[in-house]
Motif scaffolding. Structure first.
Motif, short mmCIF file in Angstrom:
data_model
loop_
_atom_site.label_atom_id
_atom_site.label_comp_id
_atom_site.label_asym_id
_atom_site.label_seq_id
_atom_site.Cartn_x
_atom_site.Cartn_y
_atom_site.Cartn_z
N LYS A 376 0.83 -1.22 0.00
CA LYS A 376 0.00 0.00 0.00
C LYS A 376 0.86 1.27 0.00
CE LYS A 376 -3.76 -2.29 2.53
NZ LYS A 376 -4.76 -2.18 3.63
N THR A 377 1.99 1.21 -0.70
CA THR A 377 2.86 2.38 -0.76
C THR A 377 2.19 3.54 -1.49
OG1 THR A 377 3.89 1.45 -2.76
CG2 THR A 377 4.98 1.05 -0.65
N ASP A 378 1.21 3.25 -2.34
CA ASP A 378 0.50 4.33 -3.05
C ASP A 378 -0.34 5.17 -2.10
OD1 ASP A 378 -0.91 1.71 -3.01
OD2 ASP A 378 -2.60 2.91 -3.72
N ALA A 379 -0.66 4.62 -0.91
CA ALA A 379 -1.48 5.35 0.06
C ALA A 379 -0.67 5.95 1.19
CB ALA A 379 -2.56 4.43 0.63
N ALA A 380 0.63 5.68 1.22
CA ALA A 380 1.49 6.18 2.31
C ALA A 380 2.11 7.52 1.92
CB ALA A 380 2.58 5.16 2.63
N THR A 381 2.42 8.31 2.92
CA THR A 381 3.04 9.62 2.68
C THR A 381 4.53 9.43 2.39
OG1 THR A 381 3.57 9.97 5.01
CG2 THR A 381 1.40 10.70 4.24
N PRO A 382 5.14 10.36 1.64
CA PRO A 382 6.59 10.26 1.39
C PRO A 382 7.41 10.24 2.68
CG PRO A 382 5.58 11.85 -0.10
CD PRO A 382 4.52 11.47 0.90
N GLU A 383 6.96 10.99 3.69
CA GLU A 383 7.69 11.00 4.96
C GLU A 383 7.66 9.63 5.63
OE1 GLU A 383 6.35 14.92 3.74
OE2 GLU A 383 5.23 13.07 4.17
N THR A 384 6.50 8.98 5.59
CA THR A 384 6.39 7.64 6.17
C THR A 384 7.28 6.65 5.44
OG1 THR A 384 4.10 8.04 6.90
CG2 THR A 384 4.81 5.75 6.69
N LEU A 385 7.27 6.70 4.10
CA LEU A 385 8.10 5.77 3.33
C LEU A 385 9.58 5.99 3.61
CD1 LEU A 385 6.23 5.83 -0.11
CD2 LEU A 385 6.12 4.10 1.68
N LEU A 386 9.99 7.25 3.76
CA LEU A 386 11.39 7.54 4.07
C LEU A 386 11.78 6.96 5.43
CD1 LEU A 386 13.99 8.97 3.16
CD2 LEU A 386 13.13 11.04 4.31
N VAL A 398 6.03 -2.14 -2.20
CA VAL A 398 5.18 -2.52 -3.33
C VAL A 398 3.78 -1.94 -3.14
CG1 VAL A 398 6.45 -4.69 -3.55
CG2 VAL A 398 4.27 -4.66 -2.33
N SER A 399 3.00 -2.05 -4.20
CA SER A 399 1.58 -1.71 -4.14
C SER A 399 0.81 -2.76 -4.92
CB SER A 399 1.32 -0.32 -4.73
OG SER A 399 -0.07 -0.10 -4.88
N ALA A 400 0.02 -3.56 -4.23
CA ALA A 400 -0.78 -4.58 -4.91
C ALA A 400 -1.84 -3.93 -5.79
CB ALA A 400 -1.44 -5.50 -3.88
N ARG A 401 -2.24 -2.70 -5.46
CA ARG A 401 -3.28 -2.02 -6.24
C ARG A 401 -2.74 -1.53 -7.57
NH1 ARG A 401 -5.61 2.90 -7.24
NH2 ARG A 401 -3.95 4.01 -6.14
N THR A 402 -1.56 -0.91 -7.57
CA THR A 402 -1.00 -0.37 -8.80
C THR A 402 -0.03 -1.31 -9.50
OG1 THR A 402 0.89 0.68 -7.69
CG2 THR A 402 -1.18 1.94 -7.79
#
Length: 478
Positions: A376-386, A398-402
Protein backbone atom coordinates in the motif's frame (compact mmCIF):
# COMPACT_ATOMS: atom_id res chain seq x y z
CA UNK A 1 -20.59 18.60 35.93
CA UNK A 2 -18.24 15.65 35.62
CA UNK A 3 -14.59 15.47 34.61
CA UNK A 4 -15.82 13.93 31.40
CA UNK A 5 -17.64 17.18 30.57
CA UNK A 6 -14.71 19.48 31.31
CA UNK A 7 -11.69 17.43 30.20
CA UNK A 8 -10.16 18.61 26.89
CA UNK A 9 -10.05 16.36 23.85
CA UNK A 10 -6.77 14.54 23.45
CA UNK A 11 -6.01 16.35 20.20
CA UNK A 12 -6.05 19.63 22.12
CA UNK A 13 -3.34 18.52 24.55
CA UNK A 14 0.05 19.89 23.48
CA UNK A 15 2.15 17.28 25.26
CA UNK A 16 1.47 13.71 26.43
CA UNK A 17 0.02 13.92 29.89
CA UNK A 18 1.59 11.95 32.72
CA UNK A 19 4.99 10.42 33.04
CA UNK A 20 5.88 6.98 31.74
CA UNK A 21 7.95 5.98 34.76
CA UNK A 22 8.05 2.29 35.63
CA UNK A 23 6.79 3.03 39.14
CA UNK A 24 3.59 4.55 37.69
CA UNK A 25 4.06 7.87 39.53
CA UNK A 26 1.43 9.80 37.54
CA UNK A 27 -0.02 13.18 38.44
CA UNK A 28 -3.23 12.91 40.44
CA UNK A 29 -5.44 14.66 37.90
CA UNK A 30 -4.12 12.40 35.15
CA UNK A 31 -4.73 9.23 37.16
CA UNK A 32 -8.29 10.35 37.84
CA UNK A 33 -9.07 11.43 34.30
CA UNK A 34 -11.31 9.47 31.95
CA UNK A 35 -10.79 11.39 28.75
CA UNK A 36 -12.52 11.32 25.40
CA UNK A 37 -10.56 10.15 22.37
CA UNK A 38 -11.61 12.42 19.53
CA UNK A 39 -12.55 11.25 16.06
CA UNK A 40 -13.58 7.64 16.80
CA UNK A 41 -17.35 8.01 16.62
CA UNK A 42 -18.97 6.33 13.62
CA UNK A 43 -22.47 7.66 14.28
CA UNK A 44 -24.09 8.75 11.02
CA UNK A 45 -25.43 12.24 10.43
CA UNK A 46 -28.41 11.19 8.29
CA UNK A 47 -31.11 10.44 10.83
CA UNK A 48 -32.99 8.04 8.56
CA UNK A 49 -29.84 6.03 7.98
CA UNK A 50 -29.05 6.11 11.70
CA UNK A 51 -32.50 4.82 12.54
CA UNK A 52 -32.04 1.98 10.05
CA UNK A 53 -28.65 1.03 11.48
CA UNK A 54 -29.94 1.16 15.03
CA UNK A 55 -32.23 -1.74 14.19
CA UNK A 56 -29.30 -4.07 13.55
CA UNK A 57 -26.16 -2.59 15.08
CA UNK A 58 -25.02 -2.52 18.66
CA UNK A 59 -24.26 0.96 19.94
CA UNK A 60 -20.96 0.83 21.77
CA UNK A 61 -18.65 2.93 23.91
CA UNK A 62 -14.95 2.01 23.88
CA UNK A 63 -12.78 2.12 26.98
CA UNK A 64 -9.02 1.76 27.15
CA UNK A 65 -6.44 1.86 29.93
CA UNK A 66 -3.11 3.44 29.00
CA UNK A 67 -0.40 1.88 31.16
CA UNK A 68 2.80 1.96 29.08
CA UNK A 69 4.16 3.52 25.92
CA UNK A 70 3.28 6.86 24.39
CA UNK A 71 -0.04 8.64 24.07
CA UNK A 72 0.05 8.06 20.30
CA UNK A 73 0.41 4.30 20.79
CA UNK A 74 -2.51 4.26 23.23
CA UNK A 75 -4.68 6.21 20.77
CA UNK A 76 -3.69 3.91 17.88
CA UNK A 77 -4.68 0.87 19.93
CA UNK A 78 -8.10 2.37 20.66
CA UNK A 79 -8.52 3.40 17.01
CA UNK A 80 -7.84 -0.22 16.03
CA UNK A 81 -10.45 -1.34 18.58
CA UNK A 82 -12.91 1.00 16.87
CA UNK A 83 -12.19 -0.64 13.49
CA UNK A 84 -12.65 -4.06 15.07
CA UNK A 85 -16.00 -2.95 16.53
CA UNK A 86 -17.14 -1.66 13.13
CA UNK A 87 -16.05 -4.92 11.48
CA UNK A 88 -18.22 -6.79 14.02
CA UNK A 89 -21.19 -4.64 12.98
CA UNK A 90 -21.23 -2.08 15.78
CA UNK A 91 -21.67 1.67 15.78
CA UNK A 92 -19.06 3.45 17.87
CA UNK A 93 -20.64 6.31 19.82
CA UNK A 94 -17.68 7.39 21.96
CA UNK A 95 -14.22 6.31 23.08
CA UNK A 96 -12.59 6.93 26.45
CA UNK A 97 -9.05 6.38 27.68
CA UNK A 98 -7.71 6.42 31.23
CA UNK A 99 -4.14 6.83 32.39
CA UNK A 100 -3.25 4.26 35.09
CA UNK A 101 -0.17 2.38 36.21
CA UNK A 102 -2.15 -0.87 35.78
CA UNK A 103 -5.80 -1.89 35.19
CA UNK A 104 -7.96 -1.98 38.29
CA UNK A 105 -8.23 -5.55 39.59
CA UNK A 106 -11.96 -5.20 40.28
CA UNK A 107 -13.54 -3.10 37.51
CA UNK A 108 -10.66 -2.49 35.04
CA UNK A 109 -10.94 1.31 35.38
CA UNK A 110 -11.73 1.70 39.09
CA UNK A 111 -15.07 2.04 40.86
CA UNK A 112 -15.30 5.83 40.56
CA UNK A 113 -14.49 5.84 36.84
CA UNK A 114 -16.90 2.94 36.31
CA UNK A 115 -19.74 5.10 37.68
CA UNK A 116 -18.63 7.95 35.44
CA UNK A 117 -18.62 5.54 32.50
CA UNK A 118 -22.17 4.51 33.42
CA UNK A 119 -23.27 8.17 33.10
CA UNK A 120 -21.61 8.40 29.68
CA UNK A 121 -23.31 5.19 28.55
CA UNK A 122 -26.68 6.53 29.67
CA UNK A 123 -26.11 9.87 27.96
CA UNK A 124 -25.05 8.28 24.66
CA UNK A 125 -27.75 5.60 24.69
CA UNK A 126 -25.19 2.82 24.34
CA UNK A 127 -26.03 -0.82 24.92
CA UNK A 128 -22.48 -2.25 25.05
CA UNK A 129 -19.09 -1.31 26.48
CA UNK A 130 -15.99 -2.73 24.79
CA UNK A 131 -12.74 -2.75 26.78
CA UNK A 132 -9.36 -2.61 25.04
CA UNK A 133 -7.83 -5.59 26.84
CA UNK A 134 -8.65 -9.08 28.08
CA UNK A 135 -10.69 -8.84 31.28
CA UNK A 136 -10.89 -11.47 33.97
CA UNK A 137 -14.30 -13.02 34.69
CA UNK A 138 -14.46 -10.95 37.88
CA UNK A 139 -13.70 -7.69 36.09
CA UNK A 140 -16.38 -8.39 33.48
CA UNK A 141 -18.98 -9.19 36.10
CA UNK A 142 -18.24 -6.23 38.36
CA UNK A 143 -18.01 -3.67 35.54
CA UNK A 144 -21.32 -4.91 34.12
CA UNK A 145 -22.83 -4.55 37.57
CA UNK A 146 -21.91 -0.86 37.60
CA UNK A 147 -22.59 0.26 34.01
CA UNK A 148 -25.78 -1.87 33.70
CA UNK A 149 -25.12 -2.81 30.06
CA UNK A 150 -23.26 -5.66 28.38
CA UNK A 151 -19.47 -5.50 28.68
CA UNK A 152 -17.15 -7.37 26.32
CA UNK A 153 -13.39 -7.30 26.06
CA UNK A 154 -11.04 -7.21 23.08
CA UNK A 155 -10.69 -10.99 23.01
CA UNK A 156 -14.46 -11.60 22.83
CA UNK A 157 -14.73 -8.99 20.06
CA UNK A 158 -12.06 -10.64 17.92
CA UNK A 159 -13.63 -14.07 18.48
CA UNK A 160 -16.98 -12.66 17.33
CA UNK A 161 -15.41 -11.31 14.12
CA UNK A 162 -13.76 -14.66 13.43
CA UNK A 163 -17.10 -16.40 13.95
CA UNK A 164 -18.74 -14.10 11.39
CA UNK A 165 -16.02 -14.57 8.76
CA UNK A 166 -15.27 -18.30 9.01
CA UNK A 167 -16.45 -20.11 5.89
CA UNK A 168 -14.80 -23.52 5.69
CA UNK A 169 -15.69 -26.42 7.97
CA UNK A 170 -12.24 -26.32 9.53
CA UNK A 171 -12.34 -22.56 10.03
CA UNK A 172 -15.72 -22.75 11.77
CA UNK A 173 -14.51 -25.57 14.00
CA UNK A 174 -11.35 -23.67 14.96
CA UNK A 175 -13.31 -20.52 15.83
CA UNK A 176 -15.89 -22.44 17.83
CA UNK A 177 -13.12 -24.18 19.77
CA UNK A 178 -11.54 -20.82 20.62
CA UNK A 179 -14.92 -19.43 21.71
CA UNK A 180 -15.62 -22.43 23.94
CA UNK A 181 -12.20 -22.18 25.59
CA UNK A 182 -12.74 -18.48 26.22
CA UNK A 183 -16.29 -18.98 27.52
CA UNK A 184 -15.63 -21.84 29.93
CA UNK A 185 -14.12 -19.83 32.84
CA UNK A 186 -16.59 -16.98 32.28
CA UNK A 187 -19.88 -18.82 32.76
CA UNK A 188 -22.05 -17.30 35.43
CA UNK A 189 -25.67 -17.24 36.55
CA UNK A 190 -27.92 -14.24 36.02
CA UNK A 191 -30.61 -12.90 38.33
CA UNK A 192 -31.67 -13.61 41.88
CA UNK A 193 -33.53 -16.78 40.95
CA UNK A 194 -30.29 -18.71 40.46
CA UNK A 195 -29.15 -20.33 43.68
CA UNK A 196 -25.56 -20.54 44.87
CA UNK A 197 -23.68 -23.74 45.49
CA UNK A 198 -23.28 -24.59 49.18
CA UNK A 199 -21.93 -27.47 51.18
CA UNK A 200 -20.70 -28.61 54.59
CA UNK A 201 -21.96 -26.28 57.30
CA UNK A 202 -22.88 -23.53 54.87
CA UNK A 203 -26.47 -22.29 54.50
CA UNK A 204 -27.48 -23.13 58.06
CA UNK A 205 -26.14 -26.64 57.81
CA UNK A 206 -27.98 -27.64 54.66
CA UNK A 207 -24.82 -29.41 53.51
CA UNK A 208 -25.17 -32.19 50.96
CA UNK A 209 -28.17 -31.66 48.73
CA UNK A 210 -28.03 -27.90 49.15
CA UNK A 211 -26.88 -27.15 45.62
CA UNK A 212 -29.34 -24.81 44.00
CA UNK A 213 -30.73 -25.08 40.46
CA UNK A 214 -28.75 -22.05 39.24
CA UNK A 215 -25.39 -23.54 40.05
CA UNK A 216 -26.51 -26.90 38.67
CA UNK A 217 -27.32 -25.18 35.35
CA UNK A 218 -23.83 -23.66 35.21
CA UNK A 219 -22.22 -27.02 35.97
CA UNK A 220 -24.28 -28.63 33.21
CA UNK A 221 -23.15 -25.92 30.79
CA UNK A 222 -19.54 -26.51 31.77
CA UNK A 223 -19.83 -30.23 31.14
CA UNK A 224 -21.44 -29.60 27.75
CA UNK A 225 -18.70 -27.18 26.80
CA UNK A 226 -15.96 -29.61 27.84
CA UNK A 227 -17.63 -32.35 25.81
CA UNK A 228 -17.93 -30.06 22.80
CA UNK A 229 -14.29 -28.95 23.15
CA UNK A 230 -13.13 -32.58 23.10
CA UNK A 231 -15.19 -33.29 19.99
CA UNK A 232 -13.91 -30.18 18.19
CA UNK A 233 -10.31 -31.09 18.96
CA UNK A 234 -10.85 -34.54 17.46
CA UNK A 235 -12.44 -33.05 14.33
CA UNK A 236 -9.64 -30.51 13.86
CA UNK A 237 -7.04 -33.24 14.34
CA UNK A 238 -8.72 -35.23 11.57
CA UNK A 239 -8.70 -32.22 9.24
CA UNK A 240 -5.05 -31.63 10.09
CA UNK A 241 -4.26 -35.17 8.96
CA UNK A 242 -5.79 -34.48 5.54
CA UNK A 243 -3.77 -31.27 5.20
CA UNK A 244 -0.60 -33.07 6.31
CA UNK A 245 -1.11 -35.62 3.53
CA UNK A 246 -1.33 -32.86 0.91
CA UNK A 247 1.72 -31.14 2.37
CA UNK A 248 3.71 -34.38 2.42
CA UNK A 249 2.87 -34.93 -1.25
CA UNK A 250 4.25 -31.48 -2.08
CA UNK A 251 7.32 -32.18 0.05
CA UNK A 252 7.86 -35.53 -1.65
CA UNK A 253 8.06 -33.68 -4.95
CA UNK A 254 10.32 -31.08 -3.28
CA UNK A 255 8.12 -28.17 -4.29
CA UNK A 256 9.27 -25.06 -2.38
CA UNK A 257 6.65 -23.18 -0.36
CA UNK A 258 6.20 -19.44 0.27
CA UNK A 259 3.77 -18.09 2.87
CA UNK A 260 2.22 -14.62 2.97
CA UNK A 261 1.99 -13.63 6.63
CA UNK A 262 1.25 -10.31 8.25
CA UNK A 263 -1.16 -8.03 10.01
CA UNK A 264 -4.85 -8.19 9.21
CA UNK A 265 -5.86 -5.99 6.25
CA UNK A 266 -2.23 -5.50 5.18
CA UNK A 267 -3.10 -6.66 1.64
CA UNK A 268 -1.95 -10.31 1.66
CA UNK A 269 -4.90 -11.57 -0.40
CA UNK A 270 -4.41 -8.77 -2.94
CA UNK A 271 -0.77 -9.77 -3.32
CA UNK A 272 -1.76 -13.44 -3.72
CA UNK A 273 -4.18 -12.49 -6.50
CA UNK A 274 -1.52 -10.36 -8.20
CA UNK A 275 1.14 -13.05 -8.06
CA UNK A 276 -1.01 -16.09 -8.95
CA UNK A 277 -4.38 -14.92 -10.36
CA UNK A 278 -5.94 -16.80 -7.44
CA UNK A 279 -9.23 -14.90 -7.42
CA UNK A 280 -9.33 -14.83 -3.60
CA UNK A 281 -11.89 -12.56 -1.89
CA UNK A 282 -10.41 -9.13 -1.21
CA UNK A 283 -12.12 -6.74 1.21
CA UNK A 284 -11.02 -3.58 2.96
CA UNK A 285 -11.92 -5.18 6.28
CA UNK A 286 -10.21 -6.78 9.23
CA UNK A 287 -9.94 -10.59 9.13
CA UNK A 288 -11.51 -10.94 5.67
CA UNK A 289 -9.35 -14.08 5.23
CA UNK A 290 -9.60 -16.85 7.80
CA UNK A 291 -9.29 -19.96 5.66
CA UNK A 292 -5.79 -20.57 4.25
CA UNK A 293 -5.48 -20.56 0.46
CA UNK A 294 -2.63 -22.34 -1.34
CA UNK A 295 -1.95 -21.61 -5.01
CA UNK A 296 0.60 -22.77 -7.57
CA UNK A 297 3.10 -20.17 -8.76
CA UNK A 298 6.20 -20.13 -10.97
CA UNK A 299 9.51 -18.32 -10.82
CA UNK A 300 10.89 -16.45 -13.82
CA UNK A 301 12.81 -19.52 -14.98
CA UNK A 302 9.77 -21.81 -14.67
CA UNK A 303 10.39 -23.43 -11.28
CA UNK A 304 7.13 -24.26 -9.50
CA UNK A 305 6.45 -23.25 -5.89
CA UNK A 306 3.37 -22.89 -3.70
CA UNK A 307 2.16 -19.54 -2.39
CA UNK A 308 -0.14 -19.62 0.67
CA UNK A 309 -2.32 -16.87 2.11
CA UNK A 310 -2.84 -17.11 5.88
CA UNK A 311 -5.05 -15.61 8.56
CA UNK A 312 -4.04 -12.07 9.51
CA UNK A 313 -2.60 -11.26 12.91
CA UNK A 314 -3.46 -8.40 15.25
CA UNK A 315 -2.13 -6.83 18.43
CA UNK A 316 -2.76 -9.10 21.40
CA UNK A 317 -4.15 -11.92 19.26
CA UNK A 318 -6.10 -14.08 21.73
CA UNK A 319 -4.19 -17.10 22.96
CA UNK A 320 -7.26 -19.24 22.33
CA UNK A 321 -7.14 -18.34 18.63
CA UNK A 322 -3.44 -19.09 18.30
CA UNK A 323 -4.03 -22.52 19.82
CA UNK A 324 -7.17 -23.22 17.77
CA UNK A 325 -5.49 -22.15 14.51
CA UNK A 326 -2.17 -23.81 15.32
CA UNK A 327 -2.74 -26.60 12.80
CA UNK A 328 -3.40 -23.99 10.10
CA UNK A 329 -0.48 -21.80 11.15
CA UNK A 330 1.86 -24.76 10.82
CA UNK A 331 1.97 -23.83 7.12
CA UNK A 332 3.97 -20.78 8.21
CA UNK A 333 6.44 -22.70 10.37
CA UNK A 334 7.18 -25.25 7.62
CA UNK A 335 7.58 -22.77 4.75
CA UNK A 336 10.82 -22.12 2.89
CA UNK A 337 10.21 -18.36 2.91
CA UNK A 338 7.85 -16.02 4.80
CA UNK A 339 6.81 -12.91 2.91
CA UNK A 340 5.95 -10.63 5.85
CA UNK A 341 3.43 -8.10 4.50
CA UNK A 342 3.08 -4.76 6.33
CA UNK A 343 0.59 -1.95 5.67
CA UNK A 344 2.85 1.02 4.89
CA UNK A 345 -0.12 3.41 5.18
CA UNK A 346 -0.99 2.31 8.71
CA UNK A 347 -0.61 4.80 11.55
CA UNK A 348 1.90 2.52 13.32
CA UNK A 349 3.50 -0.03 10.96
CA UNK A 350 6.27 -0.72 13.48
CA UNK A 351 3.65 -2.02 15.93
CA UNK A 352 2.29 -4.29 13.18
CA UNK A 353 5.73 -5.80 12.70
CA UNK A 354 6.15 -6.41 16.43
CA UNK A 355 2.69 -8.01 16.74
CA UNK A 356 3.30 -10.38 13.81
CA UNK A 357 6.70 -11.45 15.10
CA UNK A 358 5.20 -12.17 18.53
CA UNK A 359 2.82 -14.66 16.89
CA UNK A 360 5.63 -16.13 14.77
CA UNK A 361 7.51 -16.72 18.03
CA UNK A 362 4.49 -18.54 19.51
CA UNK A 363 4.29 -20.92 16.55
CA UNK A 364 8.07 -21.50 16.39
CA UNK A 365 8.43 -19.88 12.97
CA UNK A 366 11.14 -17.29 13.68
CA UNK A 367 13.75 -19.60 12.17
CA UNK A 368 12.13 -19.46 8.72
CA UNK A 369 13.76 -16.96 6.30
CA UNK A 370 11.72 -13.75 6.16
CA UNK A 371 11.33 -11.07 3.50
CA UNK A 372 9.74 -7.86 4.78
CA UNK A 373 7.36 -6.26 2.24
CA UNK A 374 5.67 -2.90 2.77
CA UNK A 375 2.41 -2.88 0.81
CA UNK A 376 0.00 0.00 0.00
CA UNK A 377 2.86 2.38 -0.76
CA UNK A 378 0.50 4.33 -3.05
CA UNK A 379 -1.48 5.35 0.06
CA UNK A 380 1.49 6.18 2.31
CA UNK A 381 3.04 9.62 2.68
CA UNK A 382 6.59 10.26 1.39
CA UNK A 383 7.69 11.00 4.96
CA UNK A 384 6.39 7.64 6.17
CA UNK A 385 8.10 5.77 3.33
CA UNK A 386 11.39 7.54 4.07
CA UNK A 387 11.14 6.57 7.74
CA UNK A 388 10.35 2.94 6.87
CA UNK A 389 13.28 2.74 4.44
CA UNK A 390 15.58 3.80 7.27
CA UNK A 391 13.88 1.29 9.60
CA UNK A 392 14.23 -1.68 7.21
CA UNK A 393 16.82 -1.07 4.45
CA UNK A 394 16.39 -4.60 3.04
CA UNK A 395 12.59 -4.39 2.79
CA UNK A 396 10.65 -4.21 -0.47
CA UNK A 397 8.10 -1.48 -1.14
CA UNK A 398 5.18 -2.52 -3.33
CA UNK A 399 1.58 -1.71 -4.14
CA UNK A 400 -0.78 -4.58 -4.91
CA UNK A 401 -3.28 -2.02 -6.24
CA UNK A 402 -1.00 -0.37 -8.80
CA UNK A 403 1.44 -3.23 -9.35
CA UNK A 404 4.47 -1.17 -8.37
CA UNK A 405 7.38 -3.26 -7.09
CA UNK A 406 5.80 -6.64 -7.88
CA UNK A 407 8.43 -7.60 -10.48
CA UNK A 408 11.13 -6.99 -7.86
CA UNK A 409 9.15 -9.11 -5.37
CA UNK A 410 8.99 -11.98 -7.87
CA UNK A 411 12.75 -11.71 -8.41
CA UNK A 412 13.44 -11.75 -4.66
CA UNK A 413 11.23 -14.82 -4.17
CA UNK A 414 13.10 -16.53 -7.02
CA UNK A 415 16.48 -15.69 -5.47
CA UNK A 416 15.58 -16.71 -1.92
CA UNK A 417 13.88 -20.05 -2.64
CA UNK A 418 16.08 -23.09 -1.97
CA UNK A 419 17.75 -24.41 -5.11
CA UNK A 420 18.63 -28.01 -5.98
CA UNK A 421 22.31 -28.77 -5.33
CA UNK A 422 23.02 -31.93 -7.35
CA UNK A 423 24.15 -31.49 -10.95
CA UNK A 424 23.12 -34.23 -13.35
CA UNK A 425 23.28 -34.91 -17.07
CA UNK A 426 20.63 -37.39 -18.21
CA UNK A 427 19.48 -38.80 -21.53
CA UNK A 428 15.76 -39.36 -21.15
CA UNK A 429 13.85 -41.53 -23.63
CA UNK A 430 10.97 -39.79 -25.37
CA UNK A 431 8.67 -42.20 -23.52
CA UNK A 432 9.62 -40.51 -20.22
CA UNK A 433 7.96 -37.19 -20.82
CA UNK A 434 6.80 -37.28 -17.19
CA UNK A 435 10.40 -36.93 -16.02
CA UNK A 436 11.02 -34.04 -18.40
CA UNK A 437 7.93 -32.27 -17.02
CA UNK A 438 9.07 -32.89 -13.44
CA UNK A 439 12.49 -31.46 -14.26
CA UNK A 440 10.89 -28.31 -15.61
CA UNK A 441 8.78 -27.96 -12.45
CA UNK A 442 11.35 -28.61 -9.75
CA UNK A 443 14.87 -28.40 -11.22
CA UNK A 444 17.26 -25.73 -12.43
CA UNK A 445 17.62 -26.69 -16.10
CA UNK A 446 20.98 -25.55 -17.43
CA UNK A 447 20.73 -26.99 -20.94
CA UNK A 448 18.47 -29.24 -23.01
CA UNK A 449 19.05 -30.90 -26.39
CA UNK A 450 16.85 -33.19 -28.45
CA UNK A 451 18.80 -36.13 -29.85
CA UNK A 452 17.96 -39.31 -31.73
CA UNK A 453 18.09 -41.29 -28.49
CA UNK A 454 15.94 -38.92 -26.41
CA UNK A 455 16.08 -35.59 -24.56
CA UNK A 456 19.53 -34.74 -23.21
CA UNK A 457 19.14 -32.63 -20.07
CA UNK A 458 21.81 -30.95 -17.97
CA UNK A 459 20.26 -29.67 -14.71
CA UNK A 460 20.56 -29.21 -10.97
CA UNK A 461 18.12 -31.43 -9.06
CA UNK A 462 17.31 -32.49 -5.50
CA UNK A 463 18.39 -35.81 -4.03
CA UNK A 464 15.07 -37.57 -4.63
CA UNK A 465 14.95 -36.67 -8.31
CA UNK A 466 18.63 -37.50 -8.72
CA UNK A 467 17.86 -41.03 -7.52
CA UNK A 468 15.02 -41.37 -10.05
CA UNK A 469 17.34 -40.18 -12.85
CA UNK A 470 20.19 -42.48 -11.84
CA UNK A 471 19.46 -45.13 -14.57
CA UNK A 472 19.68 -42.39 -17.23
CA UNK A 473 22.42 -40.16 -15.83
CA UNK A 474 25.89 -39.63 -14.50
CA UNK A 475 25.49 -37.72 -11.24
CA UNK A 476 27.96 -35.47 -9.48
CA UNK A 477 27.50 -33.34 -6.40
CA UNK A 478 28.53 -29.71 -6.93
Amino acid sequence: MTEHDTAPDLDEVDEPYGSNDADGDFHLEERQALRRVAGLSTELADITEVEYRQLRLERVVLVGVWTTGTLEEAENSLAELARLAETAGSEVLDAMIQRRDKPDAATYIGSGKAKELRDIVDAEGADTVICDGELTPGQLSQLEGVVKVKVVDRTALILDIFAQHARSKEGKAQVELAQMQYMLPRLRGWGESLSRQVGGRAANGVGIGGRGPGETKIEMDRRRIRTRVSKLKREIAGMKTARDVKRSQRNAQHIPSVVLAGYTNAGKSSLLNRLTDAGVLVENALFATLDPTVRRAETGDGRVYTLADTVGFVRHLPTQLVEAFRSTLEEVGEADLIVHVVDAADADPEAQIRAVREVLTEIDALGVPEQLVFNKTDAATPETLLRLRRLAPDALFVSARTGAGLDELRRIIDDRLPRPDIEVTALLPYTRGDLVARLHETADILRTEHTAGGTLVHARVDAALAEVLRPYASVGVL
